[in-house]
Design a protein around this motif. Structure first.
Motif: not given
Lengths: 563, 251
Positions: A82-83, A86-87, A110-112, A114-120, A123, B210-212, B215, B219-220
């Motif tokens: 899913v992940y 999901a992107r 912001a939750f998704a 954070e999981n996608f490891a986007v830079d702060r 974000m 669905s929101k990852g 994963m 994680r950030t």
């Protein structure tokens, strides 16, 4: 070249332990920038398809998935997580309560990321943009539970948008929303279609989907029709057969024997006129005269009712109403305007903070809850809040037994209640195997078994397809015609127009309009100012200078010079 | 958490991990002393902290509980604890200077623990709590589950309320009947509540996936709390107090 963003090739899915496939031979390709709407009856496979698209099927919901699909050019084979999907493909669910879990709006968004490891820093920018996009800028620190239904659903959309998916899929996002909330979501979808690569929306309200590029009609797991709205929605009978309320414009045109491909109100009205149809001279007078005979004596008197939860703002603030025997009252207004709180005073679930509510001549403070509950049957919004028994019969008998009626009477009343709700013959069925529509009827039956004089229903049509809605509404109408007083909370304005006699509009805890349904619809400006909208048939009537409640009334008001 | 008080105080500004570790050190400190006088000093200290964090509003809400705890522990320990020379006795009940001292020490200790806990929930948001746990080294899934539990409890109670009302409206009377009859009356409540809980959990899991969520890999974090001098100062101070408390000869 305009390459498709999503391609499904002969996709099929069977839930584990199910015999029949839930999806079968699904072939579809989504072009960039396209806005597609999926329609079809309950159980047609719409939600299943949505869940396939973002990979919840098969990685979260198990079963057998065949065929393949390509997202943004890359073939997904085997079992993508899913992940990973999901992107690219974001999914918004119908239930806006259950999909939010953070303590403030900005963290939810912001939750998704954070999981996608986007830079702060990135974000922060994306959260801000997503909230701006859905009109929630300035709400960053609010607790999601303090938002209105429409705002919650827009927050859910923002939390998906922040991940910058190519495609957003929304599974009946407006079902639980009031008319304003609905309109906001559709407006948002309109804007978004140009900003992201595409939108797929599951939706029942035909009028709102006119601007889609493409409509998919699903039936028993297959796509059985596909095309632009002008083609897909122009046959009212076909649409209705598939559990969707047809466009009222097409219903009118087909009743008058005209070509049905004029979908908007303006086009349809002009086609009717240019075909020579004219409004009869005494049409409005006839309509106004078509009123139910004066109702009986007063059953419920509400006087200066104020109700407060704790120290909060009063949820009901100074309401006075008088409900007469045999009336069919619709209670309407935005989410959170105090409708449900008011209704719960009728059977004593709430007692007034100030003022008085008298039912059958006695103050609700003097009734015991069970005694009052027997005279005022209350059907909660979701039948699953109350269904617990192993059989339909047991479920219906529950109320009657609670009141200590003799077993013989109980059996008799249960039989009568099942007969009137169309559940006769299903006595031994397991309630959890019934469809949502049947469960709603079961909830009504279980209230009827105690023979109440007054029926209160909280949004009885939510979550049902058009067949289900018509079935429950006709049931309620029959009960009303056989002498029961009905008070119904609803967001569906067409239901008010076609079924109720009297319309009580609430706003901010007050009653702002109370009167005969037709008179409420005679003032479109007032409705607009209360964030309500006259339903399609009523607005179609306006085009002919009439205040009607249904398409049938328009047909009855028109005449053709050739006879 | 539901009791969170949104103000800006020194305690609110602390790093979430400092709040968690600080709370644990405070609790350990209360166990270090047996003397009612030392306990009274600690209690006064945490009350001052509560004051500075604006937590008195929450303390007022649990005032009846606090009074009950104090009265009950002082009375029961004084009367039942058998230490020293009793100067009064009646059947099983005895009173001695030592048992009275012990009773007060226990009473003050429990109060200090209660107040410390209350300060913590008054100045820590759920997300901070989760962040603090992660910063100490707990895996994300564990800290997220913990914080989610705090979030879902009030929601779950609302759902229960709805089910209870729906059944009461059908004449369910939970107040009458003997124990067995009353127990059976809970079936109509429990079935819909379980159905609800399962359905909600299912939907929530899907929304999370669905929101990852789940994963693999890094994680950030959206939130960021710098660990600054005041965190070192507070933790250092509490550490010194604890060392002194535990290493000091028992008075």
């Amino acid at each position: 070249m305009n390459q498709p963003i999503l391609t499904l090739n002969d996709l099929a899915f069977t839930y584990r332990d199910a015999g029949k496939p839930a999806l079968d031979q699904i072939t579809y390709s989504h072009r960039r920038g396209e806005f597609t709407v999926i329609v079809g009856e309950t159980g047609a496979g719409k939600s299943t398809l949505c869940r396939c698209l973002n990979g919840l099927i098969p990685s979260f919901i198990k079963g057998r998935l065949d065929g393949d699909f390509q997202v943004a050019g890359s073939r997904q084979s085997g079992h993508p997580h899913v992940y990973e999907l999901a992107r690219v493909i974001g999914l918004v669910f119908q239930d806006f309560e259950a999909q939010l879990f953070s303590t403030n709006v900005e963290l939810e968004t912001a939750f998704a990321l954070e999981n996608f490891a986007v830079d702060r820093d990135e974000m922060r920018t994306r959260v801000e943009q997503a909230l701006n996009r859905v009109g929630l800028a300035g709400f960053e620190q609010r607790d999601p539970s303090s938002l209105s239904g429409g705002e919650k659903q827009r927050l859910a959309i923002a939390s998906v948008l922040a991940g910058r998916p190519a495609l957003v899929v929304m599974d009946e996002p407006t079902t639980d929303l009031d008319p304003v909330g609905k309109r906001d979501i559709f407006k948002l979808a309109q804007v978004l279609r140009n900003e992201i690569e595409g939108i797929i929306l599951v939706e029942h309200e035909t009028e709102h989907i006119l601007s889609a590029d493409r409509i998919l009609l699903m039936h028993e797991g297959r796509i059985i029709g596909e095309g632009p709205p002008g083609e897909m929605l122009s046959d009212p009978l076909r649409i209705e057969r598939h559990g969707v309320r047809p466009l009222q414009t097409t219903v009118l045109l087909s009743e008058l024997g005209l070509e049905t491909d004029a979908l908007t109100i303006r086009e349809a009205a002009s086609r009717v006129r240019s075909a020579g149809w004219r409004v009869k001279a005494s049409a409005q007078a006839n309509l106004n005269g078509d009123r139910k005979p004066e109702s009986g004596g007063s059953l419920v008197q509400i006087e200066d009712l104020v109700f407060q939860y704790g120290d909060a703002q009063p949820a009901v603030d100074g309401v006075s109403l008088d409900i007469k025997a045999g009336e069919f009252v619709a209670l309407v207004g935005q989410n959170g305007c105090g409708k449900t709180t008011l209704a719960k005073h009728l059977n004593g679930l709430h007692l007034p903070t100030e003022g008085e509510v008298r039912v059958l001549g006695k103050s609700t403070a003097d009734w015991t809850l069970p005694e009052l509950g027997r005279r005022v049957g209350y059907v909660f919004q979701n039948p699953d809040h109350q269904i617990f028994a192993n059989t339909v019969q047991e479920e219906v008998a529950f109320g009657a037994r609670n009141y200590g009626l003799p077993e013989e009477t109980v059996r008799e009343k249960v039989g009568a209640a099942l007969a009137v709700t169309g559940l006769a013959g299903r006595e031994l069925a397991d309630p959890f195997n019934l469809t949502r529509g049947e469960r709603q009827q079961l909830a009504v039956a279980s209230v009827l078994a105690t023979d109440p004089e007054i029926l209160v229903l909280d949004e009885p049509t939510t979550g049902l397809d058009y067949h289900g809605q018509v079935a429950i509404l006709n049931l309620i109408r029959r009960l009303n015609e056989s002498g029961r007083t009905v008070v119904m909370i609803t967001h569906s304005m067409w239901v008010v127009a076609e079924y109720a006699d009297r319309c009580v509009i609430m706003s901010g805890g007050h009653v702002v309009r109370d009167g005969d349904v037709r008179s409420c619809f005679s003032d479109p400006k007032l409705l607009e100012s209360l964030y309500l909208e006259a339903p399609e048939a009523v607005r179609l009537g306006y085009e002919f200078g009439l205040v009607v409640r249904s398409v049938k009334e328009i047909v009855d008001s028109l005449e053709h010079p050739d006879g | 958490m539901v009791l969170y008080i949104p103000t800006d105080s020194l305690l609110h500004r602390l790093h979430p991990s400092t709040k968690i570790v600080g709370l644990v050190m405070l609790l350990i400190l209360t166990v270090a002393f047996q003397s009612p006088w030392y306990q009274l000093i600690i209690l006064s200290g945490v009350l001052l902290l509560a004051r500075s964090a604006g937590a008195f509003r929450n303390l007022r809400r649990i005032l009846p509980l606090m009074i009950t705890v104090l009265v009950f522990s002082v009375l029961s320990w004084s009367l039942f604890k058998r230490v020293g020379e009793p100067f009064w006795s009646f059947g099983l009940l005895t009173l001695s200077t030592e048992s009275i001292r012990f009773g007060f020490a226990m009473g003050f200790r429990l109060e200090a623990m209660l107040v410390s806990g209350m300060i913590f929930v008054s100045c820590t948001k759920v997300e901070e709590f989760a962040y603090g746990l992660r910063a100490i080294g707990l895996p994300f899934a564990v800290s997220f589950a913990l914080s989610l539990a705090f979030r879902l409890v009030p929601l779950f109670f609302t759902r229960i309320g709805t089910v209870v009302q729906a059944q009461q409206a059908r004449g369910l009377d939970l107040k009458s009947g003997n124990v067995l009859q009353r127990a059976r009356k809970y079936v109509p409540l429990l079935v819909p509540i379980f159905v609800y809980a399962i359905r909600d959990t299912d939907l929530l899991s899907m929304a999370l996936e669905s929101k990852g969520f789940g994963m693999q890999g890094k994680r950030t974090e959206f939130l960021s709390f710098p660990f600054v001098w005041r965190d070192y100062a507070i933790l250092g101070f509490l550490l010194v107090l604890n060392l002194a408390g535990w290493l000091m000869p028992v008075p």
